[in-house]
Design a protein around this motif. Structure first.
Motif, PDB file in Angstrom:
ATOM      1  N   ASN A  42     -10.414  35.260  56.032  1.00  0.00           N
ATOM      2  CA  ASN A  42     -11.376  34.181  55.792  1.00  0.00           C
ATOM      3  C   ASN A  42     -12.290  33.945  56.996  1.00  0.00           C
ATOM      4  OD1 ASN A  42     -10.948  33.157  53.073  1.00  0.00           O
ATOM      5  ND2 ASN A  42      -8.886  32.717  53.790  1.00  0.00           N
ATOM      6  N   GLY A  43     -12.798  35.030  57.541  1.00  0.00           N
ATOM      7  CA  GLY A  43     -13.736  34.948  58.655  1.00  0.00           C
ATOM      8  C   GLY A  43     -13.091  34.994  60.025  1.00  0.00           C
ATOM      9  N   SER A  44     -11.795  34.807  60.116  1.00  0.00           N
ATOM     10  CA  SER A  44     -11.102  34.864  61.403  1.00  0.00           C
ATOM     11  C   SER A  44     -10.750  36.309  61.729  1.00  0.00           C
ATOM     12  CB  SER A  44      -9.823  34.028  61.353  1.00  0.00           C
ATOM     13  OG  SER A  44      -9.056  34.250  62.526  1.00  0.00           O
ATOM     14  N   ASP A  45     -11.032  36.721  62.972  1.00  0.00           N
ATOM     15  CA  ASP A  45     -10.708  38.086  63.389  1.00  0.00           C
ATOM     16  C   ASP A  45      -9.387  38.151  64.162  1.00  0.00           C
ATOM     17  OD1 ASP A  45     -11.388  36.958  65.810  1.00  0.00           O
ATOM     18  OD2 ASP A  45     -12.833  38.505  66.364  1.00  0.00           O
ATOM     19  N   GLU A  46      -8.630  37.094  64.123  1.00  0.00           N
ATOM     20  CA  GLU A  46      -7.361  37.021  64.857  1.00  0.00           C
ATOM     21  C   GLU A  46      -6.436  38.191  64.543  1.00  0.00           C
ATOM     22  OE1 GLU A  46      -3.677  33.843  65.342  1.00  0.00           O
ATOM     23  OE2 GLU A  46      -5.080  33.596  63.690  1.00  0.00           O
ATOM     24  N   TRP A  47      -6.336  38.559  63.275  1.00  0.00           N
ATOM     25  CA  TRP A  47      -5.423  39.633  62.870  1.00  0.00           C
ATOM     26  C   TRP A  47      -5.959  41.005  63.269  1.00  0.00           C
ATOM     27  CZ3 TRP A  47      -0.650  38.563  60.939  1.00  0.00           C
ATOM     28  CH2 TRP A  47      -0.424  37.263  60.490  1.00  0.00           C
ATOM     29  N   VAL A  48      -7.251  41.082  63.616  1.00  0.00           N
ATOM     30  CA  VAL A  48      -7.871  42.334  64.047  1.00  0.00           C
ATOM     31  C   VAL A  48      -7.747  42.493  65.558  1.00  0.00           C
ATOM     32  CG1 VAL A  48     -10.046  43.630  64.167  1.00  0.00           C
ATOM     33  CG2 VAL A  48      -9.488  42.314  62.110  1.00  0.00           C
ATOM     34  N   THR A  49      -7.991  41.397  66.287  1.00  0.00           N
ATOM     35  CA  THR A  49      -8.041  41.475  67.748  1.00  0.00           C
ATOM     36  C   THR A  49      -6.684  41.307  68.429  1.00  0.00           C
ATOM     37  OG1 THR A  49      -8.521  39.109  67.966  1.00  0.00           O
ATOM     38  CG2 THR A  49     -10.414  40.619  67.791  1.00  0.00           C
ATOM     39  N   GLN A  50      -5.679  40.820  67.707  1.00  0.00           N
ATOM     40  CA  GLN A  50      -4.356  40.606  68.297  1.00  0.00           C
ATOM     41  C   GLN A  50      -3.317  41.434  67.547  1.00  0.00           C
ATOM     42  OE1 GLN A  50      -3.331  36.493  69.030  1.00  0.00           O
ATOM     43  NE2 GLN A  50      -5.482  35.935  69.066  1.00  0.00           N
ATOM     44  N   SER A  51      -2.319  41.887  68.276  1.00  0.00           N
ATOM     45  CA  SER A  51      -1.298  42.732  67.649  1.00  0.00           C
ATOM     46  C   SER A  51       0.107  42.164  67.815  1.00  0.00           C
ATOM     47  CB  SER A  51      -1.355  44.145  68.243  1.00  0.00           C
ATOM     48  OG  SER A  51      -1.131  44.077  69.643  1.00  0.00           O
ATOM     49  N   ASP A  52       0.185  40.870  68.121  1.00  0.00           N
ATOM     50  CA  ASP A  52       1.515  40.274  68.286  1.00  0.00           C
ATOM     51  C   ASP A  52       1.644  38.945  67.555  1.00  0.00           C
ATOM     52  OD1 ASP A  52      -0.181  38.836  69.922  1.00  0.00           O
ATOM     53  OD2 ASP A  52       1.206  38.763  71.618  1.00  0.00           O
ATOM     54  N   ILE A  53       0.844  38.745  66.527  1.00  0.00           N
ATOM     55  CA  ILE A  53       0.862  37.472  65.800  1.00  0.00           C
ATOM     56  C   ILE A  53       2.212  37.239  65.135  1.00  0.00           C
ATOM     57  CG2 ILE A  53      -0.144  36.189  63.875  1.00  0.00           C
ATOM     58  CD1 ILE A  53      -2.803  37.596  64.571  1.00  0.00           C
ATOM     59  N   VAL A  54       2.707  38.217  64.415  1.00  0.00           N
ATOM     60  CA  VAL A  54       3.971  38.029  63.693  1.00  0.00           C
ATOM     61  C   VAL A  54       5.131  37.885  64.674  1.00  0.00           C
ATOM     62  CG1 VAL A  54       5.540  39.001  61.988  1.00  0.00           C
ATOM     63  CG2 VAL A  54       3.084  39.174  61.644  1.00  0.00           C
ATOM     64  N   ARG A  55       5.099  38.622  65.764  1.00  0.00           N
ATOM     65  CA  ARG A  55       6.139  38.469  66.792  1.00  0.00           C
ATOM     66  C   ARG A  55       6.135  37.030  67.314  1.00  0.00           C
ATOM     67  NH1 ARG A  55       6.571  38.002  71.998  1.00  0.00           N
ATOM     68  NH2 ARG A  55       4.388  38.421  72.398  1.00  0.00           N
ATOM     69  N   LYS A  56       4.956  36.486  67.602  1.00  0.00           N
ATOM     70  CA  LYS A  56       4.850  35.098  68.078  1.00  0.00           C
ATOM     71  C   LYS A  56       5.352  34.120  67.011  1.00  0.00           C
ATOM     72  CE  LYS A  56       0.841  35.708  71.105  1.00  0.00           C
ATOM     73  NZ  LYS A  56      -0.604  35.406  71.221  1.00  0.00           N
TER      74      LYS A  56
END
Length: 163
Positions: free
Chosen positions: A108-122
């Motif tokens: 939905n317009g956020s690039d967080e999942w593209v630019t970061q590779s540790d979201i699920v770990r966090k």
């Protein structure tokens, strides 16, 4: 308008399972948005969580990142805190469903999942700090079997904390 039919269905399913095999666990994985659950799906999840005889576990689908700008209340931190405070019944376990499938994708317009590779770990690490958090699941399994380069670092980061 809620008329109790869904509640009766859930309670009846719970009773049927327990009658046949008492140790089988029955859980439901509702949407993250309680308003949608209640007003559109007629699922009184809060009632099921806080009263015995409906579910053994609840696993809200918290498929959002930390920087979800579209709706602030859908940021992962807001959602996990909301759901952890919702349950006062120690007989119902809280599991969290994580949207690992978003790795490498715009959300939905956020690039967080593209630019970061540790979201699920966090997300897992944060969940482990919540008192009534009993575990998590990830959606979808194809993330673990994918050859997609965008998923490889996220997968490595997640698997590093599961060992």
């Amino acid at each position: 308008q809620m008329d109790g039919q869904i509640d009766a269905f859930v309670a009846g399913t719970y009773r049927a399972i327990k009658t046949i095999k008492k140790n089988v666990k029955f859980g439901i994985s509702p949407q993250a948005n309680m308003d949608t659950n209640y007003n559109k799906l007629y699922a009184d999840v809060s009632h099921w969580i806080n009263n015995n005889g409906y579910v053994d576990s609840i696993m809200p689908q918290l498929y959002f990142g930390f920087k979800y700008e579209k709706i602030v209340s859908f940021k992962f931190t807001e959602l996990i805190n909301y759901w952890s405070k919702l349950s006062t019944n120690l007989n119902v376990k809280l599991y969290i469903a994580l949207g690992v499938y978003k790795s490498g994708l715009l959300d939905n317009g956020s690039d967080e999942w593209v630019t970061q590779s540790d979201i699920v770990r966090k997300q897992v690490m944060l969940g482990r700090t919540i008192k009534n958090f009993s575990g998590f699941s990830v959606y979808s399994y194809s993330f673990f079997t994918s050859n997609n380069k965008n998923n490889s670092l996220e997968r490595k980061n997640l698997l590093s904390i599961l060992k």
